[in-house]
Design a protein around this motif. Structure first.
Motif, PDB file in Angstrom:
ATOM      1  N   UNK A 358       1.316   5.428   8.933  1.00  0.00           N
ATOM      2  CA  UNK A 358      -0.014   5.678   9.475  1.00  0.00           C
ATOM      3  C   UNK A 358      -0.090   5.101  10.875  1.00  0.00           C
ATOM      4  N   UNK A 359      -0.687   5.863  11.787  1.00  0.00           N
ATOM      5  CA  UNK A 359      -0.852   5.405  13.165  1.00  0.00           C
ATOM      6  C   UNK A 359      -2.221   4.759  13.327  1.00  0.00           C
ATOM      7  N   UNK A 360      -2.222   3.456  13.581  1.00  0.00           N
ATOM      8  CA  UNK A 360      -3.465   2.760  13.902  1.00  0.00           C
ATOM      9  C   UNK A 360      -4.479   2.785  12.783  1.00  0.00           C
ATOM     10  N   UNK A 361      -5.741   2.784  13.166  1.00  0.00           N
ATOM     11  CA  UNK A 361      -6.835   2.667  12.211  1.00  0.00           C
ATOM     12  C   UNK A 361      -7.319   4.036  11.757  1.00  0.00           C
ATOM     13  N   UNK A 362      -8.248   4.008  10.791  1.00  0.00           N
ATOM     14  CA  UNK A 362      -8.835   5.245  10.287  1.00  0.00           C
ATOM     15  C   UNK A 362     -10.057   5.658  11.084  1.00  0.00           C
ATOM     16  N   UNK A 363     -10.373   4.954  12.156  1.00  0.00           N
ATOM     17  CA  UNK A 363     -11.554   5.261  12.959  1.00  0.00           C
ATOM     18  C   UNK A 363     -11.434   6.640  13.598  1.00  0.00           C
ATOM     19  N   UNK A 364     -12.513   7.421  13.550  1.00  0.00           N
ATOM     20  CA  UNK A 364     -12.492   8.757  14.142  1.00  0.00           C
ATOM     21  C   UNK A 364     -12.569   8.716  15.663  1.00  0.00           C
ATOM     22  N   UNK A 365     -12.673   7.500  16.216  1.00  0.00           N
ATOM     23  CA  UNK A 365     -12.699   7.369  17.668  1.00  0.00           C
ATOM     24  C   UNK A 365     -11.505   6.618  18.217  1.00  0.00           C
TER      25      UNK A 365
END
Length: 398
Positions: A358-365
């Motif tokens: 997974x790349x980075x966070x789950x934030x949509x921004x």
């Protein structure tokens, strides 16, 4: 709540259609061929020598056959007709028409003793190849009125060469799908312009425009439209005079400032919740008869929504052989991704051979997640654990 498949069917029903147009061959590379191209005549158009040597009658050949040489054939316009009679061999160059009477070409390295004293020219043939040897026969490549390239072919430079060999200078392509991309939001500023407090650089339109152009669409990027209902009604109206498809980003949720929804939710478009994360709020419909697709504004949500609801239908309208991204089954090499009942999740990821992380966070921004990803990880409502199988969409390919 609408499923992803249901929303895709809704967009398919909009009938996004590319128009055909004629373009110069030099401008056609990367475009999709709009109609099949047939040969007007056979290729080659005549029997052609495949090597430098001597055009002969195969029946005249034997051990060290000695033949008279009445002339020479070279590639290019035929100035003087010449033929091969029994006991003769015509000197011939690669690409030259095989003269009447000849049925075989003997390579020059298989001959000796060629003497041309301007009175009597003779050559000794040391081999006896089969009849038809070293000749590219008329129509041996492709016959008359046969299909050389099928409609739907994405044209590469080798295709341009093949079309030129038919004598063509123009070709009909299907890549005249005009798409207007409209970013919205008071906080957005075009890249390259200075930011004031509270502003951010607009990234959705450049992302979408770049991929649409790679798909073969003709794209026009509109200026950022602020959160004003009248402006948001005027801009699609202006785009509808030119575009075959309008794509907007931002302003599709149910908040008081989500003015795309306010501007278009009066018969122009339908706004719904789709069972996915990110990208739950979506819109689709028609504006002045032109299909319009409204995507959310957060960058990751816009990216995922574009991949599911815009790109496949643009490629389909352009006649591309494949419309969806290639998928792969790999192993998840990241911590557990919790499931969401009734929801499909898409996480940005990076493929590492047979694994994906997974790349980075789950934030949509999350911009950093966008920068470090090359695929989307599709996660069903049951979630996914480290070491489990995962389906990825290779967004960095095709």
């Amino acid at each position: 709540m609408r499923s992803i498949a249901e929303h895709r069917r809704r967009i398919e029903a909009l009938g996004i259609t590319a128009r055909s147009r004629s373009v110069d061959l030099t401008a056609a590379i990367g475009a999709v061929l709009g109609e099949a191209v047939r040969t007007s005549g056979p290729l080659p158009a005549f029997d052609v020598a495949a090597v430098d040597g001597f055009a002969v009658r195969q029946g005249d050949l034997g051990v060290d056959a000695e033949l008279s040489v009445p002339g020479t054939c070279v590639a290019g316009p035929i100035a003087t007709a010449i033929s091969v009679s029994p006991g003769q061999a015509v000197q011939i160059m690669t690409g030259a028409p095989v003269p009447p009477g000849a049925d075989t070409v003997v390579p020059v390295e298989d001959t000796s003793g060629f003497v041309d004293n301007f009175a009597t020219a003779r050559v000794r043939i040391r081999t006896s190849p089969k009849r038809g040897a070293n000749i590219r026969a008329r129509a041996s490549d492709i016959g008359a009125h046969e299909i050389l390239l099928h409609a739907g072919t994405t044209l590469s430079h080798n295709h341009i060469g093949a079309l030129s060999a038919l004598g063509l200078t123009r070709v009909q392509i299907r890549s005249c799908l005009r798409v207007a991309v409209v970013p919205t939001g008071n906080e957005l500023v075009r890249p390259g312009e200075p930011l004031l407090p509270g502003q951010i650089h607009e990234s959705n339109a450049p992302m979408i425009v770049a991929d649409l152009a790679r798909c073969g669409a003709e794209v026009r990027r509109e200026d950022v439209v602020g959160d004003d209902v009248e402006s948001l009604r005027a801009t699609p109206g202006r785009c509808a005079d030119w575009a075959d498809l309008i794509v907007t980003t931002g302003g599709v949720s149910a908040g008081t400032e989500d003015v795309v929804r306010s501007a278009l939710d009066d018969g122009h478009a339908e706004f719904v919740s789709v069972a996915m994360k990110p990208g739950k709020p979506q819109g689709a419909g028609r504006f002045d008869g032109v299909p319009i697709i409204s995507l959310p504004g957060n960058p990751v949500a816009a990216f995922v929504s574009y991949e599911l609801f815009v790109r496949p239908f643009v490629r389909g309208a352009l006649g591309c052989d494949t419309v969806d991204r290639p998928t792969s089954e790999v192993v998840l090499d990241s911590p557990t991704i919790a499931g969401r009942p009734g929801m499909m999740q898409f996480r940005l990821g990076r493929r590492l051979g047979s694994r994906v992380v997974v790349s980075g966070s789950a934030s949509s921004g999350s911009i950093s997640s966008m920068a470090s990803s090359d695929c989307l990880i599709a996660v069903g409502e049951g979630g996914a654990t480290r070491g489990s199988a995962a389906t990825v969409w290779m967004t960095g390919v095709g």
